[in-house]
Design a protein around this motif. Sequence first.
Motif, PDB file in Angstrom:
ATOM      1  N   GLN A 256       0.745  -1.232   0.061  1.00 29.40           N
ATOM      2  CA  GLN A 256      -0.066  -0.077  -0.088  1.00 29.40           C
ATOM      3  C   GLN A 256       0.669   1.284  -0.171  1.00 29.40           C
ATOM      4  O   GLN A 256       0.243   2.286  -0.130  1.00 29.40           O
ATOM      5  CB  GLN A 256      -0.776   0.144   1.388  1.00 29.40           C
ATOM      6  N   THR A 257       2.158   0.802   0.138  1.00 32.36           N
ATOM      7  CA  THR A 257       2.980   2.235   0.381  1.00 32.36           C
ATOM      8  C   THR A 257       4.204   2.321  -0.364  1.00 32.36           C
ATOM      9  O   THR A 257       4.012   3.026  -1.815  1.00 32.36           O
ATOM     10  CB  THR A 257       3.377   2.267   1.882  1.00 32.36           C
TER      11      THR A 257
ATOM     12  N   TYR B  93      -1.749   0.294   6.157  1.00 34.85           N
ATOM     13  CA  TYR B  93      -2.789  -0.574   5.432  1.00 34.85           C
ATOM     14  C   TYR B  93      -3.998  -0.806   5.349  1.00 34.85           C
ATOM     15  O   TYR B  93      -4.790  -0.515   4.262  1.00 34.85           O
ATOM     16  CB  TYR B  93      -1.843  -2.158   5.789  1.00 34.85           C
TER      17      TYR B  93
ATOM     18  N   ARG C 190      -5.356   2.773   3.997  1.00 38.25           N
ATOM     19  CA  ARG C 190      -5.193   2.852   2.437  1.00 38.25           C
ATOM     20  C   ARG C 190      -6.040   1.712   1.856  1.00 38.25           C
ATOM     21  O   ARG C 190      -6.500   1.887   0.750  1.00 38.25           O
ATOM     22  CB  ARG C 190      -3.545   2.980   2.057  1.00 38.25           C
ATOM     23  N   LYS C 191      -6.105   0.602   2.447  1.00 40.58           N
ATOM     24  CA  LYS C 191      -7.096  -0.418   1.943  1.00 40.58           C
ATOM     25  C   LYS C 191      -8.389  -0.412   2.064  1.00 40.58           C
ATOM     26  O   LYS C 191      -9.342  -0.574   1.047  1.00 40.58           O
ATOM     27  CB  LYS C 191      -6.352  -1.865   2.335  1.00 40.58           C
TER      28      LYS C 191
END
Lengths: 514, 514
Positions: free
Chosen positions: A229-230, A507, A510-511
């Motif tokens: 995610q990063t 995580y 952002r998810k």
Amino acid sequence: MGIHQYFVELAEKLTPDLYESIVLPRSVIEVVADEEAFQGWRTRQTGSIAALQTQSFGKDDSFILDFGDHQVGYISLSIKSVGSPQDAPLGLKLIFGEMPCEVAEPFDSYEGWLSKSWLQEETIFVDVLPTVLRLPRRYCFRYLKVVIIDTSRKYTVSFTDIHCTAVTSADVRDLKPLPANVQEDLQVMDAISIKTLQDCMQTVFEDGPKRDRRLWIGDLRLQALANYQTFHHHDLVKRCLYLFGGMTLADGAVGACVFEKPNPVVDDTRLYDYSLFFVATLFDYYEASEDHEALVDLWPIALEQIHIGLARLDEYGVVRDDETWWCFTDWHPELNKQASAHAILLYCLKRGLGLAEVLERKLEATFISDQIDRVTRAAHHHLWDDELSFFVSGANKQVSWASQVWMALAGVLNEEKNGQLMDRLFDSSPEIGMTTPYMYHHLIEALFESGRPEKALEQMRAYWGEMVKDGADCFWEIYNPNDKKLSPYGSNLINSYCHAWSCTPTYFIRKYLL
Amino acid sequence: MGIHQYFVELAEKLTPDLYESIVLPRSVIEVVADEEAFQGWRTRQTGSIAALQTQSFGKDDSFILDFGDHQVGYISLSIKSVGSPQDAPLGLKLIFGEMPCEVAEPFDSYEGWLSKSWLQEETIFVDVLPTVLRLPRRYCFRYLKVVIIDTSRKYTVSFTDIHCTAVTSADVRDLKPLPANVQEDLQVMDAISIKTLQDCMQTVFEDGPKRDRRLWIGDLRLQALANYQTFHHHDLVKRCLYLFGGMTLADGAVGACVFEKPNPVVDDTRLYDYSLFFVATLFDYYEASEDHEALVDLWPIALEQIHIGLARLDEYGVVRDDETWWCFTDWHPELNKQASAHAILLYCLKRGLGLAEVLERKLEATFISDQIDRVTRAAHHHLWDDELSFFVSGANKQVSWASQVWMALAGVLNEEKNGQLMDRLFDSSPEIGMTTPYMYHHLIEALFESGRPEKALEQMRAYWGEMVKDGADCFWEIYNPNDKKLSPYGSNLINSYCHAWSCTPTYFIRKYLL
């Protein structure tokens, strides 16, 4: 150990270069006892670096530098003598602290059971000044306490430059900022998560850059999720998978952790859940990278973990619970691991099935599919307690948070019933609770996956949000909002305050929350 | 300071290469409290090195190695882990001792006034095993205590090789053995003297390779005398003379000591006698080497020391005694230095005259000759007490050993009267005695030069001979047969046990007794 030389060599070729950045100390501070503060210590600025550089220090003088944020790197000190020519060696003690407690409480007081060699201090004698002292070891710190053991009656010393060369394999240029409309506290939580991940990303995903400093598969799995995610550093995950796959234990099981130096070697620690997580980590990696070649290489290792996991099933298809095995699940002395281990087996079987299907391994897919049915049925028949409406574990039918969370993640029930299970869990709050951010991660994941996003967010705020309020620069290995000096090691001095398994708020944000 | 750049550059060009030799430890020992032993400690062998290499060590284990003799050099330790992979840093403490007391008494107990940074210990953390740990600092020791701070519960460590790379600029191949008929105790005294000199001979003549580790002119003068009888390393004396001559204090006086690193620099310590000893040291050097070029170079510096020394004479031609000056002579808190300083001036004037004559500097020779007369007359008229038949010093007319010894060396009286003076000295034994081997050297020299060789030998045996009986591997900085824990620094831990100014028995044996 079983060595797949090709895998190890490929892993070594994937060793990343590290990005370096120079970090200067921000201020001179003191640490003050304060019952209101986390662990009883707060910091207070007492001076500037510019002023420090004009001062000179003699026997028993000391000062504490604040680098403003958590750092992982190398320290350099430029030191000159003041007064008569240096007529005796300079004796220095350097004490590095991720947290104020480390520069406030004497290391001599440490009586914990982990090696005291983890406490970050150096005693150095310098024969010739001026010098630029570049220490060869890597430290993990925000605070640096410098104590002058002795100069002589004829000279003192002055520190003209002290800086840190911070290192990471994370490329911060790859990072996308959160949209501006994300709430402030989540912005902060996201940033601290990412700093935690970044500081753990070195030549492998380390569990903690201060203590342990090695690759554990339990931590790796969560770091990889945050990384997708990063930083998107797929090759670092790949390197780690090839290290685990390249060096297995005698029976083919993936070890719980590997060491990189002097040569890659697998540790002799074996954990039931951790071996299985090789399958889940490979699944997540393939989903993120679509690296078919790696999947082909590593599938036999993953399949072997499935066979090894299944070999623990008894005649009822339930994971055997006895005194001969170790399963991690959580740091909790009374937690029975049977149900969580059973659920983790199921969780990994499902991801194994996914990989077999991608690879079009029909026979293997059918085999795994049959086992999923068997293990699911066994969970219903032998681990579910209708009266209690909870999953139970072990001979004493223990009801724990961990068992429910993992059964939800394994999808033994459907999403609706999982949601209800989670609701009941919070309503009745079984006594056998959760102790690590690692276990809290799985709770949050279970809540998101069971249709309880608000509860997930509430729990993130109640846990990681409290760490933020308690002054975390990175997220911690151990945290109990109700017992802030908790350490499973007998001393909070040795806790890791930047720890991989705590890095997943980014995580989730952002998810699930964008 | 006044810098004669050419002299300093020439000195730097004369920096010798060091001879290296590998020294292995001889045995594993323990140190046992024993009231009969020197300083209350004796050693006892407890094991062999071969056995040690097969053992492994964990938290709080320790052992002491005996290298069999005094060493100056660098230490190397090959260390491997035993058991599970190394899952925590290895913490080690190394304590180096010239004497058993240093590895028996905790350094934490040190409360002396010299810098505690001189105590030779290192605290080292090793992240990756196996390793060959080569410590960059030079140590001075016979005993090495190794303490394991911690390994972890999963591994211990084994030491497969520990050795010392000893260094010296003395070429032992140049050494002529004493004739076989020399008495056994003198053979031993000669060998220990030579080892003392050898271990102090590095890139300069150091005063003590453990503590101070620098070039003092008082020590240099005696080392050079021993060197001319043994190693004949004239260039090392030359380098030292050019360092002193190349960097003088603001008024042109030769400083008491110089530092080599990071760049040569003269210390700000000024001693009346030490500045004058530049003349005597140059005289001895010329006698041994006949290096006319160096004499021409350095004569102006020597002459300047004579002028500076003479400037302290009062209207009666006597060295002024007040609170504004320092003269070393001996470590004795109550010793008045006037008479010894006056004698040292005369001693150096006579050697200055010798050099002026070699250089055929007639005007300067005449000037110095006149001063010799003036200073000699002043000694007779103002420092000699007819009633006491001793030289007296200071306003209180103190009678000390040092004053008589130096007046004898300066030749104020003739040889016969000097001999009688020495006899009276022993008969009446003034209270203000001698405390250092440096002062004992001058006593012995005075006895030899006054026709009392038997008394000289008796005194050598009573002083250095006693050190031998007390177990000296090298001769010590400080020794009082009647107070064996004596230290002018407040702790015997910080005494130097291989000290330049103690190295002269070989000079006496080879010059006067063969």
